[in-house]
Design a protein around this motif. Structure first.
Motif, PDB file in Angstrom:
ATOM      1  N   VAL A   1       4.993  -2.808  10.198  1.00 48.90           N
ATOM      2  CA  VAL A   1       5.229  -1.468   9.647  1.00 48.90           C
ATOM      3  C   VAL A   1       5.678  -0.520  10.749  1.00 48.90           C
ATOM      4  O   VAL A   1       6.627   0.242  10.572  1.00 48.90           O
ATOM      5  CB  VAL A   1       3.963  -0.936   8.922  1.00 48.90           C
ATOM      6  N   ALA A   2       5.041  -0.579  11.907  1.00 43.49           N
ATOM      7  CA  ALA A   2       5.433   0.283  13.024  1.00 43.49           C
ATOM      8  C   ALA A   2       6.854  -0.039  13.488  1.00 43.49           C
ATOM      9  O   ALA A   2       7.655   0.869  13.735  1.00 43.49           O
ATOM     10  CB  ALA A   2       4.442   0.129  14.179  1.00 43.49           C
ATOM     11  N   GLU A   3       7.170  -1.311  13.587  1.00 43.54           N
ATOM     12  CA  GLU A   3       8.509  -1.734  14.009  1.00 43.54           C
ATOM     13  C   GLU A   3       9.563  -1.302  12.984  1.00 43.54           C
ATOM     14  O   GLU A   3      10.632  -0.804  13.338  1.00 43.54           O
ATOM     15  CB  GLU A   3       8.521  -3.247  14.167  1.00 43.54           C
TER      16      GLU A   3
ATOM     17  N   LEU B   1       5.892   4.417   0.871  1.00 45.26           N
ATOM     18  CA  LEU B   1       6.524   5.621   1.413  1.00 45.26           C
ATOM     19  C   LEU B   1       7.546   5.245   2.479  1.00 45.26           C
ATOM     20  O   LEU B   1       8.656   5.791   2.509  1.00 45.26           O
ATOM     21  CB  LEU B   1       5.460   6.561   2.000  1.00 45.26           C
ATOM     22  N   LEU B   2       7.198   4.305   3.326  1.00 45.44           N
ATOM     23  CA  LEU B   2       8.117   3.828   4.352  1.00 45.44           C
ATOM     24  C   LEU B   2       9.380   3.247   3.711  1.00 45.44           C
ATOM     25  O   LEU B   2      10.503   3.559   4.121  1.00 45.44           O
ATOM     26  CB  LEU B   2       7.431   2.772   5.221  1.00 45.44           C
ATOM     27  N   LEU B   3       9.208   2.432   2.677  1.00 41.97           N
ATOM     28  CA  LEU B   3      10.359   1.847   1.988  1.00 41.97           C
ATOM     29  C   LEU B   3      11.207   2.916   1.311  1.00 41.97           C
ATOM     30  O   LEU B   3      12.439   2.844   1.338  1.00 41.97           O
ATOM     31  CB  LEU B   3       9.904   0.801   0.969  1.00 41.97           C
ATOM     32  N   LYS B   4      10.573   3.919   0.727  1.00 43.68           N
ATOM     33  CA  LYS B   4      11.327   4.999   0.080  1.00 43.68           C
ATOM     34  C   LYS B   4      12.130   5.769   1.121  1.00 43.68           C
ATOM     35  O   LYS B   4      13.307   6.095   0.904  1.00 43.68           O
ATOM     36  CB  LYS B   4      10.366   5.931  -0.677  1.00 43.68           C
ATOM     37  N   ASN B   5      11.526   6.073   2.251  1.00 47.93           N
ATOM     38  CA  ASN B   5      12.236   6.776   3.320  1.00 47.93           C
ATOM     39  C   ASN B   5      13.391   5.934   3.851  1.00 47.93           C
ATOM     40  O   ASN B   5      14.480   6.462   4.123  1.00 47.93           O
ATOM     41  CB  ASN B   5      11.286   7.154   4.452  1.00 47.93           C
TER      42      ASN B   5
ATOM     43  N   ASP C   1       0.838  -1.187   0.000  1.00 52.00           N
ATOM     44  CA  ASP C   1       0.000   0.000   0.000  1.00 52.00           C
ATOM     45  C   ASP C   1       0.882   1.251   0.000  1.00 52.00           C
ATOM     46  O   ASP C   1       2.103   1.174   0.096  1.00 52.00           O
ATOM     47  CB  ASP C   1      -0.991  -0.023   1.168  1.00 52.00           C
ATOM     48  N   LYS C   2       0.247   2.410  -0.131  1.00 52.71           N
ATOM     49  CA  LYS C   2       0.995   3.667  -0.238  1.00 52.71           C
ATOM     50  C   LYS C   2       1.854   3.935   0.993  1.00 52.71           C
ATOM     51  O   LYS C   2       2.970   4.425   0.880  1.00 52.71           O
ATOM     52  CB  LYS C   2       0.031   4.842  -0.472  1.00 52.71           C
TER      53      LYS C   2
ATOM     54  N   ARG D   1       8.727  -8.523  -0.077  1.00 53.21           N
ATOM     55  CA  ARG D   1       8.481  -9.949   0.217  1.00 53.21           C
ATOM     56  C   ARG D   1       8.222 -10.161   1.695  1.00 53.21           C
ATOM     57  O   ARG D   1       7.364 -10.934   2.089  1.00 53.21           O
ATOM     58  CB  ARG D   1       9.706 -10.790  -0.144  1.00 53.21           C
ATOM     59  N   PHE D   2       9.008  -9.480   2.510  1.00 56.05           N
ATOM     60  CA  PHE D   2       8.901  -9.666   3.955  1.00 56.05           C
ATOM     61  C   PHE D   2       7.752  -8.852   4.532  1.00 56.05           C
ATOM     62  O   PHE D   2       7.168  -9.241   5.533  1.00 56.05           O
ATOM     63  CB  PHE D   2      10.227  -9.313   4.628  1.00 56.05           C
ATOM     64  N   LEU D   3       7.400  -7.734   3.902  1.00 56.53           N
ATOM     65  CA  LEU D   3       6.286  -6.922   4.391  1.00 56.53           C
ATOM     66  C   LEU D   3       4.947  -7.585   4.093  1.00 56.53           C
ATOM     67  O   LEU D   3       4.006  -7.429   4.840  1.00 56.53           O
ATOM     68  CB  LEU D   3       6.308  -5.525   3.752  1.00 56.53           C
ATOM     69  N   THR D   4       4.850  -8.306   2.974  1.00 57.64           N
ATOM     70  CA  THR D   4       3.558  -8.893   2.597  1.00 57.64           C
ATOM     71  C   THR D   4       3.414 -10.337   3.047  1.00 57.64           C
ATOM     72  O   THR D   4       2.346 -10.908   2.941  1.00 57.64           O
ATOM     73  CB  THR D   4       3.364  -8.836   1.060  1.00 57.64           C
ATOM     74  N   GLU D   5       4.496 -10.924   3.581  1.00 56.90           N
ATOM     75  CA  GLU D   5       4.472 -12.323   3.991  1.00 56.90           C
ATOM     76  C   GLU D   5       3.419 -12.627   5.049  1.00 56.90           C
ATOM     77  O   GLU D   5       2.687 -13.577   4.948  1.00 56.90           O
ATOM     78  CB  GLU D   5       5.853 -12.713   4.539  1.00 56.90           C
TER      79      GLU D   5
END
Length: 106
Positions: free
Chosen positions: A91-93, A14-18, A9-10, A78-82
């Motif tokens: 996501v918070a961690e 954004l988290l990955l880009k940062n 999701d967005k 891969r690890f975020l959607t697993e």
């Protein structure tokens, strides 16, 4: 933007880009392959050396020693959607881990 975009999701993108920007100290649009272990550790993954080498070989097929954002996205995605049920906690961690890394890294 990212090959795994349809799965993320967005907020995650954004988290990955940062996070990518935090590792891209020279602002060249790439990060060193050696950072993959650190990144996966921040994602809560406990990966042995052999598995890490396999992952590096997979994401650095050109042998450049660098990881572009789209490849970073595919790797982290891969690890975020697993584990969808733990997604909010992950996501918070991840956000906190990269925030801490960015403070120490610069």
């Amino acid at each position: 933007m990212c090959g795994a975009q349809e799965e993320l999701d967005k907020e995650q993108l954004l988290l990955l880009k940062n996070a990518f920007d935090a590792f891209d100290h020279e602002k060249k649009g790439v990060i060193a392959i050696e950072m993959i272990g650190t990144i996966l550790e921040m994602l809560g993954q406990d990966i042995d050396e052999a598995t890490l080498k396999e992952i590096i070989a997979e994401v650095d097929q050109s042998g450049s020693g660098q990881l572009e954002f789209k490849d970073f996205c595919n790797l982290a995605g891969r690890f975020l959607t697993e584990e969808e049920e733990d997604n909010d906690a992950l996501v918070a961690e991840l956000r906190e881990a990269f925030r801490m890394y960015d403070r120490e890294g610069e």
